[in-house]
Design an enzyme around this catalytic site. Sequence first.
Site, short mmCIF file in Angstrom:
data_model
loop_
_atom_site.label_atom_id
_atom_site.label_comp_id
_atom_site.label_asym_id
_atom_site.label_seq_id
_atom_site.Cartn_x
_atom_site.Cartn_y
_atom_site.Cartn_z
N HIS A 195 50.00 39.18 40.36
CA HIS A 195 50.02 40.72 39.79
C HIS A 195 50.74 41.72 40.90
O HIS A 195 51.53 42.50 40.24
CB HIS A 195 48.62 41.27 39.56
N LYS A 253 35.23 39.36 26.97
CA LYS A 253 35.48 38.72 28.27
C LYS A 253 34.48 38.71 29.15
O LYS A 253 34.19 40.20 29.52
CB LYS A 253 36.94 39.08 28.61
N ARG A 300 54.12 33.22 33.73
CA ARG A 300 53.93 32.04 34.52
C ARG A 300 54.64 30.84 34.04
O ARG A 300 55.67 30.55 34.01
CB ARG A 300 52.52 31.68 35.18
N SER A 322 43.93 34.65 38.35
CA SER A 322 42.59 35.35 38.61
C SER A 322 41.48 34.13 38.64
O SER A 322 40.61 33.83 39.44
CB SER A 322 42.00 36.41 37.83
P1 ADP Z 1 44.92 38.72 30.88
O1 ADP Z 1 43.37 38.36 30.77
O2 ADP Z 1 45.34 39.94 30.09
O3 ADP Z 1 45.75 37.49 30.72
P2 ADP Z 1 45.47 38.94 33.60
O4 ADP Z 1 44.53 39.81 34.65
O5 ADP Z 1 45.23 37.43 33.71
O6 ADP Z 1 45.10 39.50 32.44
O7 ADP Z 1 46.83 38.96 33.74
C1 ADP Z 1 47.65 40.30 33.27
C2 ADP Z 1 49.14 40.01 33.15
O8 ADP Z 1 49.71 39.48 34.26
C3 ADP Z 1 49.43 38.70 32.23
O9 ADP Z 1 50.64 39.17 31.54
C4 ADP Z 1 49.64 37.63 32.94
O10 ADP Z 1 50.27 36.42 32.26
C5 ADP Z 1 50.33 38.25 34.31
N1 ADP Z 1 49.97 37.31 35.43
C6 ADP Z 1 48.89 36.99 35.95
N2 ADP Z 1 49.06 36.00 37.02
C7 ADP Z 1 50.51 36.16 37.22
C8 ADP Z 1 51.32 35.72 38.39
N3 ADP Z 1 50.90 34.76 39.08
N4 ADP Z 1 52.64 35.78 38.11
C9 ADP Z 1 53.01 36.65 37.15
N5 ADP Z 1 52.34 37.20 36.15
C10 ADP Z 1 50.97 37.03 36.13
#
Ligand code: ADP
Length: 163
Positions: A18, A42, A91, A129
């Site tokens: 992130h 969630k 990703r 996460s």
């Molecule tokens: P959500 O539950 O909405 O998917 P996340 O917190 O998991 O929320 O992720 C938010 C955004 O960041 C999403 O678009 C996800 O694809 C992106 N994201 C998560 N991890 C990474 C990473 N390692 N590299 C790039 N983008 C990421």
Amino acid sequence: MKKKAVYPGSFDPITLGHIDIITRMSKIFDELVVLIAQSSQKHSLFTPLERKKLIEETFKHLPTVKVDIHEGLTVDYVRQNQATTIIRGLRVVVDFEYEMTMASMNRKIAPEIETMLVFASPEYYYISSRAVKEVAQFNGPLDGLVPDHVKQPLLDKLHQKKP
Ligand code: ADP
């Protein structure tokens, strides 16, 4: 006019993946809001306020990065806050279908808002996460996955939750 973008997600907790997206996009936009989506569906480990504090700590050196919490449609937040763009990260291939469907729905209900999908940097594409929580659950090394100030709160939370 100021270019303002919104990066919505769960951020439960914030990871180096992130942070990479936020840092790269903060160079393109005048202001970037990291938007913690408060979802009743969630199950999350950290409360929205705890997640907000961890992200604020991460970006205390970058005043153009703001953090907010929102319950409801992201496009409503974007409109109410005079932003123009939604940022999401991509990703692996499995992200694509979900992100495209969501971007298409958002375009349908708010055609004036653009979604920008940003490729993960190669060194972070495997970080999520969820995976980080799994590693932390079993006391695996968290170096290179989350920032230092997230490590202890993460371990505390997971160990609190144990019966
Ligand atoms: P959500 O539950 O909405 O998917 P996340 O917190 O998991 O929320 O992720 C938010 C955004 O960041 C999403 O678009 C996800 O694809 C992106 N994201 C998560 N991890 C990474 C990473 N390692 N590299 C790039 N983008 C990421």
